[in-house]
Design a protein around this motif. Sequence first.
Motif, PDB file in Angstrom:
ATOM      1  N   LYS A 193       0.834  -1.208   0.000  1.00 42.47           N
ATOM      2  CA  LYS A 193       0.000   0.000   0.000  1.00 42.47           C
ATOM      3  C   LYS A 193       0.864   1.252   0.000  1.00 42.47           C
ATOM      4  N   LYS A 194       1.918   1.238   0.818  1.00 41.66           N
ATOM      5  CA  LYS A 194       2.765   2.421   0.953  1.00 41.66           C
ATOM      6  C   LYS A 194       3.672   2.637  -0.258  1.00 41.66           C
ATOM      7  N   LEU A 195       4.014   1.551  -0.948  1.00 38.68           N
ATOM      8  CA  LEU A 195       4.932   1.653  -2.085  1.00 38.68           C
ATOM      9  C   LEU A 195       4.216   1.898  -3.412  1.00 38.68           C
ATOM     10  N   ARG A 196       2.934   1.639  -3.436  1.00 37.09           N
ATOM     11  CA  ARG A 196       2.175   1.830  -4.667  1.00 37.09           C
ATOM     12  C   ARG A 196       2.139   3.302  -5.049  1.00 37.09           C
ATOM     13  N   THR A 197       2.342   3.571  -6.331  1.00 44.33           N
ATOM     14  CA  THR A 197       2.272   4.944  -6.820  1.00 44.33           C
ATOM     15  C   THR A 197       1.232   5.037  -7.924  1.00 44.33           C
ATOM     16  N   GLY A 198       0.396   6.046  -7.848  1.00 45.61           N
ATOM     17  CA  GLY A 198      -0.627   6.239  -8.869  1.00 45.61           C
ATOM     18  C   GLY A 198      -1.537   5.035  -8.983  1.00 45.61           C
ATOM     19  N   SER A 199      -1.759   4.602 -10.208  1.00 46.40           N
ATOM     20  CA  SER A 199      -2.626   3.443 -10.451  1.00 46.40           C
ATOM     21  C   SER A 199      -1.822   2.161 -10.604  1.00 46.40           C
ATOM     22  N   GLY A 200      -0.520   2.220 -10.307  1.00 47.75           N
ATOM     23  CA  GLY A 200       0.329   1.045 -10.456  1.00 47.75           C
ATOM     24  C   GLY A 200       0.170   0.070  -9.307  1.00 47.75           C
ATOM     25  N   TYR A 201       0.914  -1.021  -9.391  1.00 47.12           N
ATOM     26  CA  TYR A 201       0.873  -2.035  -8.348  1.00 47.12           C
ATOM     27  C   TYR A 201       2.071  -1.875  -7.414  1.00 47.12           C
ATOM     28  N   GLY A 202       1.912  -2.399  -6.202  1.00 46.79           N
ATOM     29  CA  GLY A 202       3.005  -2.367  -5.249  1.00 46.79           C
ATOM     30  C   GLY A 202       3.736  -3.689  -5.137  1.00 46.79           C
ATOM     31  N   PHE A 203       3.113  -4.760  -5.688  1.00 40.78           N
ATOM     32  CA  PHE A 203       3.657  -6.102  -5.486  1.00 40.78           C
ATOM     33  C   PHE A 203       3.211  -7.004  -6.628  1.00 40.78           C
ATOM     34  N   ILE A 204       4.156  -7.786  -7.172  1.00 40.91           N
ATOM     35  CA  ILE A 204       3.837  -8.783  -8.195  1.00 40.91           C
ATOM     36  C   ILE A 204       4.557 -10.080  -7.852  1.00 40.91           C
ATOM     37  N   GLN A 205       4.119 -11.175  -8.504  1.00 43.68           N
ATOM     38  CA  GLN A 205       4.686 -12.479  -8.186  1.00 43.68           C
ATOM     39  C   GLN A 205       4.972 -13.284  -9.445  1.00 43.68           C
ATOM     40  N   ASN A 206       6.103 -13.963  -9.431  1.00 40.02           N
ATOM     41  CA  ASN A 206       6.357 -14.995 -10.427  1.00 40.02           C
ATOM     42  C   ASN A 206       5.422 -16.161 -10.117  1.00 40.02           C
ATOM     43  N   MET A 207       4.896 -16.824 -11.136  1.00 38.69           N
ATOM     44  CA  MET A 207       3.905 -17.870 -10.905  1.00 38.69           C
ATOM     45  C   MET A 207       4.511 -19.136 -10.306  1.00 38.69           C
ATOM     46  N   GLU A 208       5.814 -19.347 -10.454  1.00 43.00           N
ATOM     47  CA  GLU A 208       6.403 -20.592  -9.940  1.00 43.00           C
ATOM     48  C   GLU A 208       6.319 -20.681  -8.411  1.00 43.00           C
ATOM     49  N   PRO A 209       6.696 -19.632  -7.658  1.00 37.37           N
ATOM     50  CA  PRO A 209       6.569 -19.715  -6.200  1.00 37.37           C
ATOM     51  C   PRO A 209       5.243 -19.168  -5.660  1.00 37.37           C
ATOM     52  N   TYR A 210       4.280 -18.948  -6.538  1.00 36.01           N
ATOM     53  CA  TYR A 210       3.024 -18.288  -6.184  1.00 36.01           C
ATOM     54  C   TYR A 210       2.349 -18.926  -4.968  1.00 36.01           C
ATOM     55  N   VAL A 211       2.309 -20.250  -4.949  1.00 37.33           N
ATOM     56  CA  VAL A 211       1.554 -20.978  -3.927  1.00 37.33           C
ATOM     57  C   VAL A 211       2.420 -21.406  -2.745  1.00 37.33           C
ATOM     58  N   ASP A 212       3.674 -21.013  -2.720  1.00 37.19           N
ATOM     59  CA  ASP A 212       4.581 -21.438  -1.654  1.00 37.19           C
ATOM     60  C   ASP A 212       4.082 -21.152  -0.240  1.00 37.19           C
ATOM     61  N   PRO A 213       3.372 -20.039   0.011  1.00 38.84           N
ATOM     62  CA  PRO A 213       2.900 -19.810   1.383  1.00 38.84           C
ATOM     63  C   PRO A 213       2.049 -20.952   1.936  1.00 38.84           C
ATOM     64  N   ILE A 214       1.227 -21.570   1.082  1.00 41.34           N
ATOM     65  CA  ILE A 214       0.425 -22.704   1.538  1.00 41.34           C
ATOM     66  C   ILE A 214       1.333 -23.871   1.912  1.00 41.34           C
ATOM     67  N   ASP A 215       2.309 -24.142   1.063  1.00 41.96           N
ATOM     68  CA  ASP A 215       3.189 -25.291   1.319  1.00 41.96           C
ATOM     69  C   ASP A 215       4.106 -25.054   2.516  1.00 41.96           C
ATOM     70  N   SER A 216       4.427 -23.793   2.798  1.00 42.94           N
ATOM     71  CA  SER A 216       5.252 -23.516   3.972  1.00 42.94           C
ATOM     72  C   SER A 216       4.510 -23.914   5.245  1.00 42.94           C
ATOM     73  N   VAL A 217       3.183 -23.866   5.197  1.00 40.28           N
ATOM     74  CA  VAL A 217       2.359 -24.282   6.339  1.00 40.28           C
ATOM     75  C   VAL A 217       2.145 -25.792   6.341  1.00 40.28           C
ATOM     76  N   LEU A 218       1.661 -26.308   5.209  1.00 39.64           N
ATOM     77  CA  LEU A 218       1.242 -27.715   5.180  1.00 39.64           C
ATOM     78  C   LEU A 218       2.406 -28.689   5.156  1.00 39.64           C
ATOM     79  N   SER A 219       3.593 -28.241   4.733  1.00 41.51           N
ATOM     80  CA  SER A 219       4.752 -29.128   4.800  1.00 41.51           C
ATOM     81  C   SER A 219       5.083 -29.451   6.253  1.00 41.51           C
ATOM     82  N   GLN A 220       4.637 -28.590   7.189  1.00 39.40           N
ATOM     83  CA  GLN A 220       4.861 -28.821   8.612  1.00 39.40           C
ATOM     84  C   GLN A 220       3.622 -29.368   9.308  1.00 39.40           C
ATOM     85  N   GLU A 221       2.460 -28.803   8.986  1.00 37.86           N
ATOM     86  CA  GLU A 221       1.213 -29.205   9.646  1.00 37.86           C
ATOM     87  C   GLU A 221       0.645 -30.494   9.081  1.00 37.86           C
ATOM     88  N   GLY A 222       1.066 -30.820   7.862  1.00 40.26           N
ATOM     89  CA  GLY A 222       0.563 -32.019   7.198  1.00 40.26           C
ATOM     90  C   GLY A 222      -0.471 -31.685   6.146  1.00 40.26           C
TER      91      GLY A 222
END
Length: 444
Positions: A193-222
């Motif tokens: 939010k703070k880094l966004r300027t005008g109508s641009g975006y503040g954050f983008i993602q490569n699609m390869e690690p896109y879903v990693d946050p889920i796996d960071s949880v489930l690789s430990q929780e099961g």
Amino acid sequence: MKKKRWLTGFTSLVLLMGLLAGCSGNGSNTSASNNESASSTGSGKSKDTVTLKMWGGVPPESGPQEVIDNWNKEHPEIQVEYVRFVNDDDGNLKLDTAMITGQDVDLFVNYTISHAAKRVESNLALDLGSFSDYNIDDKMGADADSWKIDGKYYGVPTTKSSYFIALNKDALDAANLPVPKDWTWDELREYAKKLRTGSGYGFIQNMEPYVDPIDSVLSQEGYTKADGSSNLDHPLVKKWLETLNAMMVDDKTTPPLGEQLTSKMPVEQVFLSGEVPMLNIGAWLLRSSNNFTDFPRDFKIAFAPVPRLAESADKYVTRGGLGDYISINAKSKHQEAAWEFLKWYADGGMAPMAAGGRLPASKDANQEAALKSLLGEKSDTYDLDSLMYVMFDNTTPTYVRSLPQEVMDLRSQEYEKYFLGSQSLDQTLSAMVSRHNEYLKQNK
């Protein structure tokens, strides 16, 4: 969908492989090894030159060609040619087709456990236990164990893998924001939010690690609960979906998934042009960020760990460990020669690959040479403290993505519907769980 087509294609290829095997007779590893001439062992006493084909996903100009050239100068008896395939569904299908139909593939790089496991299942990767002169566990350390398939090595994990958030340091300084060393997705959302300027975006993602946050949880929780049922409706899976959707719809700080997919957004180019100040990606970014000819930039790049979903860091793990799992084709006629090259590559021959962010994992590799290759003449364009932290000093435990491809596909098919607005959050979680349970039932 593209991923579904990949699975259908791979299934057809497995059937084709069975037909080819039935027509060709004995295709065992022993037979292939016996076809290896005594002159192709790398001894320097060769009578005839052996030519190996190595397939990899990195563009040749980003390190592989220099590696190959270095080897070929020193080993006239074993010459290597590099064949590039794009590391996506179509590219991996192209590699599998080449092996199944008997085209020249002697060595190949697996970028995920799921791809490697499929190839082992289809008898495309050689069990490296047949060689006794190289201790993978000793060379690569404890993290190598995560690449074993049914307790065996069918490849050598050759690189230290790093995933991170690349940051426009100049933009951070202008917004008076520090480079994070430990943060959450909620905090990243505020940065966007703070880094966004005008109508641009503040954050983008490569699609390869896109879903990693889920796996960071489930690789430990099961990925399954105590009763054996799907855990894809874990509260932190829900939190990831909600957070990212809010960034797309409410904050408008990251592109809607539909826009990113249909436009095939070149996220590296967008980040390096200075258009968007934060990018979720892996160490391969450096092969572009070091290339000022194609990607000129006038800002310094800083690096932060990938954020965690949980408030507490106690159980947090991040994707990383070892990667670039290089296998020898089980049908190769030159397995001994391929093995000689693979040992040399893993123990430091791969140093030029560091220019693309691929640091050698072997304890016997020359890390100083790799670091020199990594930074080249552009070291002053990086925030070196944060670079060293995410690649070397961060002690957060790591995981290697090992989820079966079928589960990855069904999961992405459902969360894509949510991000595209065609089903609700609850419907998405319910559909992921239902389909996962059906998969578990069919694969007991």
